[in-house]
Design an enzyme around this catalytic site. Structure first.
Site, PDB file in Angstrom:
ATOM      1  N   HIS A 122       0.877  -1.182   0.000  1.00 36.80           N
ATOM      2  CA  HIS A 122       0.000   0.000   0.000  1.00 36.80           C
ATOM      3  C   HIS A 122       0.913   1.231   0.000  1.00 36.80           C
ATOM      4  O   HIS A 122       2.026   1.177   0.533  1.00 36.80           O
ATOM      5  CB  HIS A 122      -0.838  -0.058   1.282  1.00 36.80           C
ATOM      6  N   ASP A 199       2.984  -5.019   7.750  1.00 39.42           N
ATOM      7  CA  ASP A 199       1.790  -4.189   7.660  1.00 39.42           C
ATOM      8  C   ASP A 199       0.581  -5.120   7.806  1.00 39.42           C
ATOM      9  O   ASP A 199       0.249  -5.869   6.876  1.00 39.42           O
ATOM     10  CB  ASP A 199       1.787  -3.458   6.312  1.00 39.42           C
ATOM     11  N   LYS A 225     -10.485  -0.842  10.520  1.00 42.44           N
ATOM     12  CA  LYS A 225     -10.627  -1.994   9.618  1.00 42.44           C
ATOM     13  C   LYS A 225     -10.998  -3.260  10.384  1.00 42.44           C
ATOM     14  O   LYS A 225     -11.249  -4.296   9.807  1.00 42.44           O
ATOM     15  CB  LYS A 225      -9.327  -2.210   8.839  1.00 42.44           C
ATOM     16  N   CYS A 363      -4.685   2.585  -3.707  1.00 48.04           N
ATOM     17  CA  CYS A 363      -3.449   3.069  -3.072  1.00 48.04           C
ATOM     18  C   CYS A 363      -2.291   2.099  -3.293  1.00 48.04           C
ATOM     19  O   CYS A 363      -1.499   1.839  -2.372  1.00 48.04           O
ATOM     20  CB  CYS A 363      -3.639   3.318  -1.579  1.00 48.04           C
TER      21      CYS A 363
HETATM   22  N1  PLP Z   1      -1.812  -0.872   4.551  1.00 56.38           N
HETATM   23  C1  PLP Z   1      -2.745  -1.603   3.927  1.00 56.38           C
HETATM   24  C2  PLP Z   1      -2.390  -2.970   3.418  1.00 56.38           C
HETATM   25  C3  PLP Z   1      -4.032  -1.088   3.758  1.00 56.38           C
HETATM   26  O1  PLP Z   1      -4.962  -1.807   3.136  1.00 56.38           O
HETATM   27  C4  PLP Z   1      -4.320   0.207   4.249  1.00 56.38           C
HETATM   28  C5  PLP Z   1      -5.653   0.816   4.041  1.00 56.38           C
HETATM   29  O2  PLP Z   1      -6.378   0.484   3.153  1.00 56.38           O
HETATM   30  C6  PLP Z   1      -3.317   0.922   4.907  1.00 56.38           C
HETATM   31  C7  PLP Z   1      -2.077   0.344   5.039  1.00 56.38           C
HETATM   32  C8  PLP Z   1      -3.572   2.283   5.469  1.00 56.38           C
HETATM   33  O3  PLP Z   1      -4.466   2.211   6.515  1.00 56.38           O
HETATM   34  P1  PLP Z   1      -5.044   3.558   7.193  1.00 56.38           P
HETATM   35  O4  PLP Z   1      -5.613   4.375   6.086  1.00 56.38           O
HETATM   36  O5  PLP Z   1      -6.083   3.039   8.142  1.00 56.38           O
HETATM   37  O6  PLP Z   1      -3.913   4.216   7.891  1.00 56.38           O
END
Ligand code: PLP
Length: 404
Positions: A122, A199, A225, A363
């Site tokens: 991401h 992550d 989430k 993203c």
């Molecule tokens: N990492 C992964 C794999 C994600 O799917 C997401 C959000 O979709 C994030 C990081 C970022 O999360 P947040 O926007 O809650 O900080």
């Protein structure tokens, strides 16, 4: 054992109608809906407890502090960390990774050093590291993957060298659903004493995670989430690592003593928690973790795997269907395209049928580039989704295909 009807009653939003149709919410990868117990915990705290934490001698402040610190213990137990000192509250995965990239980078990354990330990260697990590389004159190295979204572990091993400072890898891809072999990723890095950040934004909501079994050095996830509130997340770090890292932000709470000549820092975990935390959200996050724990993470996993396998089977019968990601080790996220129907058109038309999916690059632009596409449609399941909702999705896709 897992009564989906009762489960759904815990989530008032699921009975909404969208365009006069029952809502089919399949955007859980972006954020999940909240059970009553989470919302009620927030309302109750604001109505009956609210006071700033760690600061007051008065009753309410003590009570709010107790709730906040009890939540840290709930998180510790949920991820099986050794100590509450290893649980840092942040605003979410993004802030957790930015904290780590800044703090770790300040202490351990120098010109010519290398940071390893994977192709399927991401943006929040790419850009903070890129910014660090720019600050320090370090270099980003990327673990390649196969066309069906499986990391190339041999190529990964060959990337590791004496200049590698940290490895950063998603537990589960938010686009492909790939469950990465993080045990192997961690073990290989550790043979060279390289720390690893996992992550966990997309794994924590779907199956049990265990910091001591995983043996990762750092782990990040978001409350929203996993059926908790927005604005709160966690950075787990092994205590001996966190002890060696400098603070990320300065301010109240993170200090021991302040003078104009010299300031000393607080002990863990407070050293990394400057300012008033979102103590209402941490309390509500604990309620969310209690909620999924009571349902059973293994039951949730089994239920979502059934939905995922059923959806993949039914969807692959549709002419021109292209599902991204591996057929095995595939978590509750399905990215797809049908023929040359644009992902945005598919998403918009599904929405008119009451079906909420995600469209776009999710993203993960470097991953899109690797796949040679601009974007996908993504259906992602949560603990309250049903086989009937999968049928609604499949019928919806078929209707859209007919329209084209
Ligand atoms: N990492 C992964 C794999 C994600 O799917 C997401 C959000 O979709 C994030 C990081 C970022 O999360 P947040 O926007 O809650 O900080």
């Amino acid at each position: 054992m897992y009564d989906i009807t009762t489960v759904r009653e815990d989530f008032p939003i699921l009975s909404r109608q969208i365009y006069n149709r029952p809502l089919v919410y399949l955007d859980n990868g972006a954020t999940t809906q909240k059970p009553r117990c989470v919302v009620e915990a927030m309302v109750d705290e604001y109505y009956n407890v609210n006071a700033n934490v760690h600061r007051g001698v008065h009753f309410l402040s003590q009570q709010a502090t107790d709730l906040h610190e009890a939540s840290r213990e709930t998180v510790r137990a949920f991820i099986n960390a050794r100590s509450v000192n290893e649980v840092l509250f942040t605003r979410g995965t993004t802030e957790s990774i930015n904290l780590l990239a800044f703090s770790f980078g300040e202490a351990f990354v120098h010109e010519g050093d290398e940071i390893v990330v994977s192709t399927m990260e991401h943006h929040s697990d790419i850009v903070p590291w890129q910014m660090l590389c720019q600050r320090k004159g370090a270099k980003l190295r990327v673990i390649p993957m196969s066309d069906d979204g499986v990391l190339d572990l041999e190529a990964y091993s060959s990337l590791l060298n004496e200049r590698t400072r940290i490895v950063c890898c998603a537990h589960v891809s938010n686009v492909l659903g790939t469950v990465n072999p993080v045990g192997e990723v961690i073990a290989r890095a550790h043979t060279m004493n390289i720390p690893v950040l996992i992550d966990g934004a997309q794994s924590t909501p779907h199956f049990a995670v265990d910091m001591q079994a995983l043996d990762c050095d750092f782990f990040a996830f978001s409350g929203h989430k996993i059926y908790g509130p927005t604005g709160v997340g966690v950075l787990y770090g092994k205590e001996d690592w966190l002890d060696r890292l400098p603070p990320y932000q300065g301010g109240g709470e993170m200090i021991k003593n302040v003078s104009f000549e010299n300031t000393t820092y607080n002990t863990l975990p407070y050293k990394f928690e400057a300012g008033t935390p979102d103590y209402v959200a941490t309390h509500a996050l604990a309620k969310a973790l209690d909620y999924v724990t009571a349902l059973g993470m293994d039951n949730i996993f089994r239920h979502e795997q059934e939905l995922t396998r059923y959806a993949m089977t039914q969807m692959s019968r549709i002419d021109g269907m292209r599902i991204f990601g591996p057929s095995d080790n595939h978590d509750a996220v399905i990215s797809f395209l049908v023929g040359d129907i644009h992902h945005l058109d598919m998403g918009t038309l599904l929405d008119r049928l009451g079906i909420a999916v995600r469209t776009g690059h999710h993203c993960a632009e470097p991953l899109m580039r690797r796949l040679g596409i601009e974007g996908t449609v993504r259906a992602s399941f949560g603990l309250y989704n049903t086989l009937e909702e999968v049928d609604a999705l499949v019928e919806g896709i078929e209707r859209v295909v007919k329209m084209f």
